[in-house]
Design an enzyme around this catalytic site. Structure first.
Site, PDB file in Angstrom:
ATOM      1  N   ASP A   1      54.660  53.919  35.238  1.00 23.28           N
ATOM      2  CA  ASP A   1      55.162  52.554  34.980  1.00 23.28           C
ATOM      3  C   ASP A   1      54.408  51.428  35.703  1.00 23.28           C
ATOM      4  OD1 ASP A   1      56.957  54.128  33.664  1.00 23.28           O
ATOM      5  OD2 ASP A   1      58.738  53.447  34.747  1.00 23.28           O
TER       6      ASP A   1
ATOM      7  N   GLU B   1      58.005  52.357  30.930  1.00 19.68           N
ATOM      8  CA  GLU B   1      59.442  52.238  30.634  1.00 19.68           C
ATOM      9  C   GLU B   1      59.613  51.075  29.666  1.00 19.68           C
ATOM     10  OE1 GLU B   1      62.075  51.800  34.021  1.00 19.68           O
ATOM     11  OE2 GLU B   1      63.781  51.298  32.740  1.00 19.68           O
TER      12      GLU B   1
ATOM     13  N   LYS C   1      58.902  55.743  27.595  1.00 16.36           N
ATOM     14  CA  LYS C   1      60.182  56.363  27.955  1.00 16.36           C
ATOM     15  C   LYS C   1      61.282  55.306  28.052  1.00 16.36           C
ATOM     16  CE  LYS C   1      59.086  56.313  32.924  1.00 16.36           C
ATOM     17  NZ  LYS C   1      60.122  55.414  33.395  1.00 16.36           N
TER      18      LYS C   1
ATOM     19  N   LYS D   1      64.603  56.282  33.225  1.00 17.33           N
ATOM     20  CA  LYS D   1      63.859  56.273  34.487  1.00 17.33           C
ATOM     21  C   LYS D   1      62.979  57.528  34.601  1.00 17.33           C
ATOM     22  CE  LYS D   1      66.026  52.522  35.400  1.00 17.33           C
ATOM     23  NZ  LYS D   1      65.339  51.274  34.970  1.00 17.33           N
TER      24      LYS D   1
ATOM     25  N   VAL E   1      55.175  53.259  40.280  1.00 17.96           N
ATOM     26  CA  VAL E   1      56.345  52.520  40.767  1.00 17.96           C
ATOM     27  C   VAL E   1      57.585  52.846  39.943  1.00 17.96           C
ATOM     28  CG1 VAL E   1      54.933  50.632  41.627  1.00 17.96           C
ATOM     29  CG2 VAL E   1      55.823  50.497  39.296  1.00 17.96           C
ATOM     30  N   THR E   2      58.751  52.620  40.534  1.00 20.58           N
ATOM     31  CA  THR E   2      58.965  52.447  41.948  1.00 20.58           C
ATOM     32  C   THR E   2      59.310  53.801  42.557  1.00 20.58           C
ATOM     33  OG1 THR E   2      61.342  51.982  41.686  1.00 20.58           O
ATOM     34  CG2 THR E   2      59.860  50.084  41.649  1.00 20.58           C
TER      35      THR E   2
ATOM     36  N   CYS F   1      61.821  55.383  39.248  1.00 21.59           N
ATOM     37  CA  CYS F   1      61.170  56.167  38.186  1.00 21.59           C
ATOM     38  C   CYS F   1      60.250  57.271  38.718  1.00 21.59           C
ATOM     39  CB  CYS F   1      60.430  55.241  37.246  1.00 21.59           C
ATOM     40  SG  CYS F   1      61.593  54.256  36.269  1.00 21.59           S
TER      41      CYS F   1
ATOM     42  N   GLN G   1      63.272  70.198  53.775  1.00 26.82           N
ATOM     43  CA  GLN G   1      63.762  71.545  53.451  1.00 26.82           C
ATOM     44  C   GLN G   1      62.658  72.403  52.814  1.00 26.82           C
ATOM     45  OE1 GLN G   1      67.958  71.457  51.870  1.00 26.82           O
ATOM     46  NE2 GLN G   1      67.400  69.304  51.533  1.00 26.82           N
TER      47      GLN G   1
HETATM   48  C1  C5J Z   1      60.937  51.956  37.562  1.00 27.96           C
HETATM   49  C2  C5J Z   1      62.899  50.585  37.627  1.00 27.96           C
HETATM   50  N1  C5J Z   1      59.801  52.117  36.895  1.00 27.96           N
HETATM   51  N2  C5J Z   1      62.826  50.416  38.950  1.00 27.96           N
HETATM   52  N3  C5J Z   1      61.936  51.254  36.967  1.00 27.96           N
HETATM   53  O1  C5J Z   1      61.068  52.408  38.687  1.00 27.96           O
HETATM   54  O2  C5J Z   1      63.820  50.124  37.011  1.00 27.96           O
END
Ligand code: C5J
Length: 228
Positions: free
Chosen positions: A28, A76, A133, A136, A161-162, A166, A206
């Site tokens: 993204d 996205e 997509k 997320k 990101v972020t 996502c 873990q």
């Molecule tokens: C992504 C969002 N790409 N933060 N989308 O992380 O809404």
């Protein structure tokens, strides 16, 4: 076997000609998230913070391309009629600009609008997989898993990101599907530094419950040694 120096322990790279492959996933890196006037800014975020990873991701992208390794970009976004945008997603938040509303870069988070484009420095090249997509996670309501199988990709390196939204969602989805996942710490960013830090820690906790974490330089060295 060649490995990448990583945490919590070295990340194994599939040997050349082993029938398994490693791919770079760039999540993204769209104008809607990293430039003023898009979805990220409409939610009240300081988008400039995300821009600092562009040179690092760009260098990694160049390395994967030079070595002939596969690259996957995600975006996205929603169909223009918003039929794939759950009303709850559209209602969420207290922004005046919502998904589908006209903004300075076209309709917010709608496929085909200027804001939906990947930033010019990371623009996909012909032959690279681009996954649109609506959620997320990169696997939800997409053909990503089928495409990875066709391409015999078994190892996924995550950037973009972020970090905690996502990137982490996609990495968890991939982990549950059996992919060996590696997060590049300096190739991912969040609007909230403390969320990035927490995500980086929880992924490798873990014994690598979701995967491994490394840096772009460590990854580049290992890729060149293994596939160069
Ligand atoms: C992504 C969002 N790409 N933060 N989308 O992380 O809404």
């Amino acid at each position: 076997m060649n490995t990448v120096q990583a945490s919590p322990y070295p990340y194994p790279l599939p040997p050349r000609d082993s029938g398994e492959r490693v791919a770079l996933v760039i999540i993204d890196m769209q104008r809607d998230f990293v430039e003023p006037g898009g979805f990220g800014a409409a939610l009240g975020n300081k988008v400039e913070h995300l821009q600092k990873i562009v040179p690092t991701v760009s260098k990694l992208l160049k390395t994967f391309r030079e070595l002939g390794l596969p690259v996957i970009h995600t975006r996205e976004g929603h169909r223009p009629d918003l039929s794939d945008c759950p009303p709850a997603k559209r209602r969420r938040g207290d922004s005046t600009l919502r998904i589908g509303d006209p903004g300075p870069m076209g309709r917010i988070l709608v496929s085909g609008e200027p804001g939906n484009d990947i930033v010019p420095e990371l623009r996909p090249e012909a032959g690279e997989l681009v996954i649109d997509k609506p959620g997320k996670g990169a696997f939800y309501a997409t053909t990503l898993q089928e495409r990875l199988k066709e391409l015999r990709i078994t190892h996924l390196v995550f950037t973009g990101v972020t970090t905690e939204v996502c990137v982490q969602t996609s990495m968890r989805e991939a982990n549950d599907r059996g992919y060996d996942c590696l997060l590049v710490e300096d190739g991912t960013e969040s609007y909230f530094p403390e969320f990035k830090q927490a995500t980086v820690r929880m992924i490798q906790s873990q014994g690598g419950i979701v995967g491994w974490v490394t840096t772009a330089d460590r990854l580049t060295d290992a890729l060149r040694n293994t596939y160069g």
